[in-house]
Design a protein around this motif. Structure first.
Motif, short mmCIF file in Angstrom:
data_model
loop_
_atom_site.label_atom_id
_atom_site.label_comp_id
_atom_site.label_asym_id
_atom_site.label_seq_id
_atom_site.Cartn_x
_atom_site.Cartn_y
_atom_site.Cartn_z
N LEU A 194 50.23 32.39 -32.44
CA LEU A 194 49.80 31.48 -31.39
C LEU A 194 48.34 31.10 -31.55
CD1 LEU A 194 51.40 32.66 -28.00
CD2 LEU A 194 51.85 30.54 -29.25
N ARG A 195 47.53 32.04 -32.02
CA ARG A 195 46.09 31.78 -32.15
C ARG A 195 45.79 30.70 -33.20
NH1 ARG A 195 43.26 35.30 -29.13
NH2 ARG A 195 44.19 37.34 -28.73
N THR A 196 46.71 30.47 -34.12
CA THR A 196 46.49 29.42 -35.11
C THR A 196 46.63 28.04 -34.48
OG1 THR A 196 48.82 29.35 -35.79
CG2 THR A 196 47.38 30.91 -36.93
N LEU A 197 47.25 27.97 -33.31
CA LEU A 197 47.47 26.69 -32.64
C LEU A 197 46.65 26.53 -31.37
CD1 LEU A 197 51.37 26.63 -32.95
CD2 LEU A 197 49.75 25.29 -34.30
N PHE A 198 46.40 27.64 -30.68
CA PHE A 198 45.71 27.58 -29.39
C PHE A 198 44.68 28.71 -29.32
CE2 PHE A 198 50.19 26.42 -28.86
CZ PHE A 198 50.08 25.12 -28.41
N ASN B 37 60.78 26.73 -38.77
CA ASN B 37 59.60 27.33 -38.16
C ASN B 37 59.95 28.68 -37.52
OD1 ASN B 37 57.64 25.13 -38.56
ND2 ASN B 37 58.96 23.99 -37.16
N THR C 24 58.18 19.71 -31.32
CA THR C 24 57.51 20.07 -32.56
C THR C 24 55.99 19.96 -32.38
OG1 THR C 24 57.76 17.80 -33.38
CG2 THR C 24 59.42 19.41 -34.05
N ARG C 25 55.26 20.56 -33.30
CA ARG C 25 53.82 20.71 -33.12
C ARG C 25 53.07 19.39 -33.09
NH1 ARG C 25 52.91 26.17 -36.87
NH2 ARG C 25 54.63 27.33 -35.90
N ASP C 26 53.63 18.36 -33.72
CA ASP C 26 52.95 17.07 -33.71
C ASP C 26 53.24 16.26 -32.45
OD1 ASP C 26 55.56 16.89 -34.52
OD2 ASP C 26 55.21 15.47 -36.13
N PHE D 38 52.98 18.04 -29.21
CA PHE D 38 52.53 18.87 -28.10
C PHE D 38 51.75 18.08 -27.05
CE2 PHE D 38 52.31 23.19 -30.54
CZ PHE D 38 53.69 23.23 -30.54
#
Length: 230
Positions: A14-18, A124, A170-172, A174
């Motif tokens: 999670l830390r890689t994204l937020f 993922n 998906t991450r793109d 959010f």
């Protein structure tokens, strides 16, 4: 519906994204049931930044005057999410993402027994369910952040197991989902996960079981009969 899922990945993913406080903790959980505390990602109302916090699974509308979640509010149907009183306020401004490494569904086999399957992203290891959050409260009780998982008609591989599936983001996509206020920000199929699945042991049906072996693939020929969902 989605009534059981797992978050087996460490918080480092999670830390890689937020970014979030080092004081925030969430241990891996392999059998998350309604009423459990789960991590959610939502927009901070004051700053507009994405924040990570814990919420109880089972939405309690802020206007309900209670701190007790209703079991039938663990899921919100996408088809009616903008008209149902319990969800329309949150859909218009209190959306969240719920991290997930797999969710469970049960399918009745040829012998009439329910067999659980773990459904997971084909690409993922950690993916995100679309959710709504709110804060329920009652007189002389503390406010309680809570959430629900948005579901939609099952398509692709999950449709082989169940007629419903969680809506994923998906991450793109959010930013669009978290900041959205109407149906124009619902992710299209190109911004949703694709899934695979395999059978798991029937002991996942007991909420008291919460060990790593619950997410392991089994051989159906070795599966005991007469498993219980709860």
């Amino acid at each position: 519906m989605c009534a059981r899922f797992s978050i087996s990945s460490p918080l480092d993913m999670l830390r890689t994204l937020f970014s979030f406080s080092p004081d925030f903790h969430f241990s891996p959980s392999y059998n998350i049931a309604p009423g459990s505390q789960v991590p959610i990602i939502r927009k901070d109302i004051a700053t507009g930044e994405a924040v990570v916090s814990n919420a109880q699974w089972g939405l309690i509308p802020g206007w309900s005057g209670t701190s007790k979640p209703r079991s039938n509010l663990i899921n919100a149907r996408l088809e009616t999410i903008d008209i149902k009183p319990s969800f329309k306020h949150a859909f218009a401004g209190q959306r969240c993402l719920i991290p997930c490494t797999g969710y469970y569904e049960w399918k009745t086999d040829s012998l009439g027994e329910k067999q659980p399957y773990l459904i997971f992203s084909a690409s993922n290891p950690l993916f995100f369910l679309a959710g709504l959050w709110d804060t329920g409260s009652a007189p002389q009780e503390h406010d309680l952040d809570c959430c629900t998982i948005v579901t939609t008609e099952a398509t692709g591989t999950p449709a082989e197991i169940h007629s419903r599936m969680p809506l994923t983001v998906t991450r793109d996509y959010f930013t669009e989902w978290l900041g959205g206020m109407d149906r124009t920000s619902v992710p299209s199929p190109s911004y949703r996960e694709t899934f695979s699945y395999y059978p798991v042991h029937k002991k996942v049906g007991n909420v008291r079981n919460n060990t790593a072996d619950l997410i392991e693939k089994i051989n159906l020929d070795e599966q005991p009969s007469q498993g219980s969902l709860f």
